[in-house]
Design a protein around this motif. Structure first.
Motif, PDB file in Angstrom:
ATOM      1  N   ASP A  86       0.815  -1.212   0.000  1.00  0.00           N
ATOM      2  CA  ASP A  86       0.000   0.000   0.000  1.00  0.00           C
ATOM      3  C   ASP A  86       0.849   1.263   0.000  1.00  0.00           C
ATOM      4  O   ASP A  86       0.370   2.336  -0.355  1.00  0.00           O
ATOM      5  N   ASP A 142      -6.801   5.534 -18.478  1.00  0.00           N
ATOM      6  CA  ASP A 142      -5.386   5.899 -18.582  1.00  0.00           C
ATOM      7  C   ASP A 142      -5.254   7.402 -18.818  1.00  0.00           C
ATOM      8  O   ASP A 142      -6.000   7.993 -19.611  1.00  0.00           O
ATOM      9  N   ARG A 177      -0.849   8.732 -15.946  1.00  0.00           N
ATOM     10  CA  ARG A 177      -1.573   8.018 -14.891  1.00  0.00           C
ATOM     11  C   ARG A 177      -2.003   6.664 -15.430  1.00  0.00           C
ATOM     12  O   ARG A 177      -2.501   6.561 -16.551  1.00  0.00           O
ATOM     13  N   ARG A 191      -4.266   3.289 -15.288  1.00  0.00           N
ATOM     14  CA  ARG A 191      -5.591   2.875 -14.833  1.00  0.00           C
ATOM     15  C   ARG A 191      -5.504   1.640 -13.944  1.00  0.00           C
ATOM     16  O   ARG A 191      -4.486   0.926 -13.951  1.00  0.00           O
ATOM     17  N   THR A 192      -6.559   1.397 -13.205  1.00  0.00           N
ATOM     18  CA  THR A 192      -6.674   0.164 -12.431  1.00  0.00           C
ATOM     19  C   THR A 192      -7.651  -0.771 -13.130  1.00  0.00           C
ATOM     20  O   THR A 192      -8.567  -0.330 -13.833  1.00  0.00           O
ATOM     21  N   ARG A 210      -9.961  -4.525 -12.567  1.00  0.00           N
ATOM     22  CA  ARG A 210     -10.473  -5.484 -11.584  1.00  0.00           C
ATOM     23  C   ARG A 210     -10.257  -6.895 -12.111  1.00  0.00           C
ATOM     24  O   ARG A 210     -10.683  -7.239 -13.220  1.00  0.00           O
ATOM     25  N   TYR A 259     -10.029  -8.105  -6.955  1.00  0.00           N
ATOM     26  CA  TYR A 259      -9.023  -7.128  -6.549  1.00  0.00           C
ATOM     27  C   TYR A 259      -8.836  -6.096  -7.653  1.00  0.00           C
ATOM     28  O   TYR A 259      -8.858  -6.431  -8.839  1.00  0.00           O
ATOM     29  N   ASP A 260      -8.664  -4.844  -7.233  1.00  0.00           N
ATOM     30  CA  ASP A 260      -8.333  -3.775  -8.160  1.00  0.00           C
ATOM     31  C   ASP A 260      -6.819  -3.611  -8.158  1.00  0.00           C
ATOM     32  O   ASP A 260      -6.222  -3.296  -7.122  1.00  0.00           O
ATOM     33  N   VAL A 261      -6.204  -3.813  -9.306  1.00  0.00           N
ATOM     34  CA  VAL A 261      -4.741  -3.759  -9.418  1.00  0.00           C
ATOM     35  C   VAL A 261      -4.368  -2.832 -10.559  1.00  0.00           C
ATOM     36  O   VAL A 261      -5.202  -2.471 -11.402  1.00  0.00           O
ATOM     37  N   SER A 262      -3.111  -2.433 -10.594  1.00  0.00           N
ATOM     38  CA  SER A 262      -2.611  -1.620 -11.689  1.00  0.00           C
ATOM     39  C   SER A 262      -2.649  -2.409 -12.990  1.00  0.00           C
ATOM     40  O   SER A 262      -2.486  -3.636 -13.003  1.00  0.00           O
ATOM     41  N   SER A 263      -2.849  -1.695 -14.098  1.00  0.00           N
ATOM     42  CA  SER A 263      -2.874  -2.367 -15.395  1.00  0.00           C
ATOM     43  C   SER A 263      -1.497  -2.864 -15.809  1.00  0.00           C
ATOM     44  O   SER A 263      -1.367  -3.559 -16.817  1.00  0.00           O
ATOM     45  N   SER A 305       0.142  -4.766 -13.762  1.00  0.00           N
ATOM     46  CA  SER A 305       0.321  -5.951 -12.930  1.00  0.00           C
ATOM     47  C   SER A 305       0.318  -7.223 -13.776  1.00  0.00           C
ATOM     48  O   SER A 305      -0.245  -7.274 -14.872  1.00  0.00           O
TER      49      SER A 305
END
Length: 299
Positions: free
Chosen positions: A4, A22, A87, A89-90, A92, A105-109, A111
């Protein structure tokens, strides 16, 4: 443990796929000098001056830069456009199967399935580390072997996640226990390893102080009984023969392999013990006499 606190600060190369949410920075030079800050809207479009909305969702960052430059050159002569991500985007994704905390889970694109597995707490004690399945709808995108990362530090060509992807961890496959004189004694999951040579490679190899001449294997006969096996290689055999014997020995699920240490005795050695000034081991040579070690009463 500090997920976090740290941003997902990975480089986004020209192959990064742009999607809704994005943030893009567009630097215009040449015929016009201007810097634009734009966000890809929910319909996947990018608003540009004098041009209007351009469809960019699903294109790579390199393609978007080429598209923006081509479109703007229709309005501004000699303009050059440089597009970069401001920036990320996230997305799911869903982590299912034998993991500590399955769910959405919401993660970075940026990931990968490894990031999603980490956020979900990793596999349970009954979850596999050799088979990590990445699904996009009903299609299997990739199957990841986490041992490549854990044992060798290799991430390989791991695909990035997209919105709606599913990461599934199946129950672990066959297990084998390796103990004794190996570099990484542990319980290992099998994934295609058939012989003793491949299994010892998982454990980092045998230590120089371990012997391959006598290998003890405790085997579980399925739903019946336990039995002990022993791989004995004659001392006169060459290293090639030892390697072939290891390759010919087939392992099974539940085997417990023990590599024993070499004998604590040294060849061509004389041991001096008792009431002497320098007890211990000494090198032996032909024609050696007691007086070579104990020269006088003082010794």
């Amino acid at each position: 443990g500090n997920l976090d606190e740290l941003p997902m600060d990975l480089p986004a190369g020209p192959d990064y796929v742009v999607g809704p949410g994005d943030g893009l920075t567009i630097n215009l030079t040449g015929g016009i000098s201007q810097r634009l800050q734009r966000v890809v809207d929910r319909e996947g479009r990018l608003a540009l001056p004098e041009v209007g909305a351009v469809e960019v969702s699903g294109r790579s960052l390199g393609d978007v830069q080429h598209l923006v430059q081509t479109v703007l050159r229709g309005q501004f002569r000699g303009v050059d456009a440089d597009v970069s991500l401001s920036r990320i985007r996230t997305v799911r994704v869903y982590v299912t199967g034998d993991v500590e905390r399955p769910g959405a889970y919401d993660v970075s694109s940026l990931s990968t399935p490894l990031n999603a597995l980490y956020i979900a707490g990793g596999p349970t004690s009954g979850g596999s580390l050799r088979v990590l399945r990445h699904y996009r709808g009903k299609q299997l995108v990739q199957q990841v072997d986490v041992y490549d990362l854990l044992l060798h530090g290799i991430r390989g060509d791991v695909q990035r996640l997209q919105a709606g992807d599913t990461i599934q961890v199946p129950p672990l496959q066959g297990e084998i226990t390796i103990e004794g004189m190996v570099r990484r004694p542990a319980i290992y999951e099998l994934d295609g390893e058939k012989d003793l040579s491949q299994v010892l490679e998982l454990a980092g190899g045998v230590l120089p102080t371990g012997t391959l001449r006598h290998v003890d294997v405790e085997r579980v006969e399925s739903h019946e009984s336990r039995t002990m096996l022993r791989l004995d290689v004659p001392e006169t055999d060459s290293d090639a023969s030892v390697n072939k014997a290891l390759e010919d020995f087939t392992v099974q699920d539940g085997d417990k392999i023990k590599i024993t240490p070499i004998l604590p005795y040294a060849d061509k050695t004389v041991y001096v013990d008792g009431h002497v000034s320098r007890p211990g081991k000494f090198a032996y040579r032909d024609g050696m006499k007691v007086t070579d070690l104990i020269r006088s009463y003082k010794d």
